[in-house]
Design a protein around this motif. Sequence first.
Motif, PDB file in Angstrom:
ATOM      1  N   UNK A 137     135.194  30.783  95.075  1.00  0.00           N
ATOM      2  CA  UNK A 137     134.886  29.803  94.028  1.00  0.00           C
ATOM      3  C   UNK A 137     134.194  28.610  94.651  1.00  0.00           C
ATOM      4  N   UNK A 138     133.221  28.060  93.940  1.00  0.00           N
ATOM      5  CA  UNK A 138     132.568  26.841  94.415  1.00  0.00           C
ATOM      6  C   UNK A 138     132.093  26.015  93.227  1.00  0.00           C
ATOM      7  N   UNK A 139     132.028  24.697  93.441  1.00  0.00           N
ATOM      8  CA  UNK A 139     131.501  23.779  92.430  1.00  0.00           C
ATOM      9  C   UNK A 139     130.856  22.604  93.128  1.00  0.00           C
ATOM     10  N   UNK A 140     129.746  22.137  92.554  1.00  0.00           N
ATOM     11  CA  UNK A 140     129.040  20.998  93.128  1.00  0.00           C
ATOM     12  C   UNK A 140     128.241  20.277  92.043  1.00  0.00           C
ATOM     13  N   UNK A 141     128.362  18.955  91.999  1.00  0.00           N
ATOM     14  CA  UNK A 141     127.516  18.121  91.146  1.00  0.00           C
ATOM     15  C   UNK A 141     126.584  17.337  92.063  1.00  0.00           C
ATOM     16  N   UNK A 142     125.350  17.105  91.610  1.00  0.00           N
ATOM     17  CA  UNK A 142     124.372  16.474  92.503  1.00  0.00           C
ATOM     18  C   UNK A 142     123.367  15.658  91.704  1.00  0.00           C
ATOM     19  N   UNK A 143     122.696  14.732  92.407  1.00  0.00           N
ATOM     20  CA  UNK A 143     121.685  13.871  91.782  1.00  0.00           C
ATOM     21  C   UNK A 143     120.277  14.166  92.266  1.00  0.00           C
ATOM     22  N   UNK A 144     120.151  14.865  93.386  1.00  0.00           N
ATOM     23  CA  UNK A 144     118.835  15.212  93.939  1.00  0.00           C
ATOM     24  C   UNK A 144     118.785  16.703  94.206  1.00  0.00           C
ATOM     25  N   UNK A 145     117.628  17.375  93.969  1.00  0.00           N
ATOM     26  CA  UNK A 145     116.329  16.817  93.600  1.00  0.00           C
ATOM     27  C   UNK A 145     116.246  16.296  92.159  1.00  0.00           C
ATOM     28  N   UNK A 146     117.205  16.704  91.318  1.00  0.00           N
ATOM     29  CA  UNK A 146     117.337  16.182  89.971  1.00  0.00           C
ATOM     30  C   UNK A 146     118.802  16.344  89.602  1.00  0.00           C
ATOM     31  N   UNK A 147     119.274  15.609  88.622  1.00  0.00           N
ATOM     32  CA  UNK A 147     120.691  15.648  88.284  1.00  0.00           C
ATOM     33  C   UNK A 147     121.097  17.050  87.813  1.00  0.00           C
ATOM     34  N   UNK A 148     122.236  17.519  88.318  1.00  0.00           N
ATOM     35  CA  UNK A 148     122.649  18.864  87.955  1.00  0.00           C
ATOM     36  C   UNK A 148     124.056  19.187  88.420  1.00  0.00           C
ATOM     37  N   UNK A 149     124.506  20.405  88.102  1.00  0.00           N
ATOM     38  CA  UNK A 149     125.852  20.854  88.442  1.00  0.00           C
ATOM     39  C   UNK A 149     125.875  22.376  88.531  1.00  0.00           C
ATOM     40  N   UNK A 150     126.670  22.877  89.469  1.00  0.00           N
ATOM     41  CA  UNK A 150     126.818  24.319  89.676  1.00  0.00           C
ATOM     42  C   UNK A 150     128.296  24.673  89.698  1.00  0.00           C
ATOM     43  N   UNK A 151     128.661  25.758  89.046  1.00  0.00           N
ATOM     44  CA  UNK A 151     129.963  26.375  89.197  1.00  0.00           C
ATOM     45  C   UNK A 151     129.743  27.866  89.315  1.00  0.00           C
ATOM     46  N   UNK A 152     130.317  28.487  90.348  1.00  0.00           N
ATOM     47  CA  UNK A 152     130.162  29.926  90.522  1.00  0.00           C
ATOM     48  C   UNK A 152     131.428  30.500  91.132  1.00  0.00           C
ATOM     49  N   UNK A 153     131.776  31.711  90.707  1.00  0.00           N
ATOM     50  CA  UNK A 153     132.981  32.350  91.211  1.00  0.00           C
ATOM     51  C   UNK A 153     132.794  33.860  91.278  1.00  0.00           C
ATOM     52  N   UNK A 154     133.412  34.459  92.272  1.00  0.00           N
ATOM     53  CA  UNK A 154     133.447  35.910  92.446  1.00  0.00           C
ATOM     54  C   UNK A 154     134.914  36.295  92.564  1.00  0.00           C
ATOM     55  N   UNK A 155     135.350  37.313  91.832  1.00  0.00           N
ATOM     56  CA  UNK A 155     136.771  37.653  91.844  1.00  0.00           C
ATOM     57  C   UNK A 155     136.989  39.151  91.703  1.00  0.00           C
ATOM     58  N   UNK A 156     138.039  39.631  92.346  1.00  0.00           N
ATOM     59  CA  UNK A 156     138.496  41.003  92.176  1.00  0.00           C
ATOM     60  C   UNK A 156     139.452  41.033  90.992  1.00  0.00           C
TER      61      UNK A 156
END
Length: 210
Positions: free
Chosen positions: A82-101
Motif C-alpha cells: 500500500x502507498x499514498x502520497x499527496x504532492x504540489x509539484x509538478x502540479x497539485x495531486x494525490x496518489x493511492x495504490x494498493x496490491x493485495x492477496x
Amino acid sequence: MKPDIVLGDFVSSSEPAFHPLRYSIMGYYDYVPFLPCKHEVVSMLHGVYGTIVINGKRIDFRDGLGYIEKDRGHSFPTSYLWTQCSFKKPSIGSIMASVAELPFLSTTFVGCICAIWYQGKEYRLATYLGGKLVSYSKKGFSILQGKYLLEVSVIKQEPHSLKAPVRGAMRRRIKESVACKVRYRFYEDEKLLFEVVSKQAGYEHVIMEG
C-alpha cells in the motif's frame, strides 16, 4: 517518556475542498460479502491548516494537503502493498495504490486498486477495470491498464511497528513507513504525465514478494 503533544486548531480548509472519488475504490468488489477487509477513500485531496506542539516545538500545517481513507472488516489481507502520497509539484495531486492477496472461493488471487487525482482529473486503475500487475515486490510495483502505466519505486523506507486486526482482534504486527522516500511515474500512451519523488510518502509492505 511519552512526548508532550498539544493540538491547536486543526481543520480542513475550503481551498481546495474535499475531492471524493466518483465511486467506490473497490468497484463491484465492494459488494462481495466474504472479503476480510474493504477499503474506502473519503477524500483524495483537500487543504489543511493548523498546529501541533510536540515537547514545546510548534509544527505548522499551514497550506498543507490532506488525504483521508478508512478500512472496514475483521482482518487485513494476509499479504499486501500500500502507498499514498499527496504532492504540489509538478502540479497539485494525490496518489493511492494498493496490491493485495485476496480470497476467492477455495483459492486466492492478487488484485490491485489505484486512484490518482492530478490537475483536476481522476484516473482509476484496478483489477475490476482490467488493470494488471506488471511486477511487484517489497521495493515497489507497477500497474498496467490500457494506455496507462503506474510505476512505484521505494527509494528509502523508515518502517515502524503498527498493530493490525486479525478476525477482529488487534493482535498482528505490521510495518508501516509513515514518511519515506518513494518515486512515482505515471504514463499515458507511453508518454510521461508526471514523475514525483517524495520524502513524505506512506508505504506498507507485508510478506508479499513478486
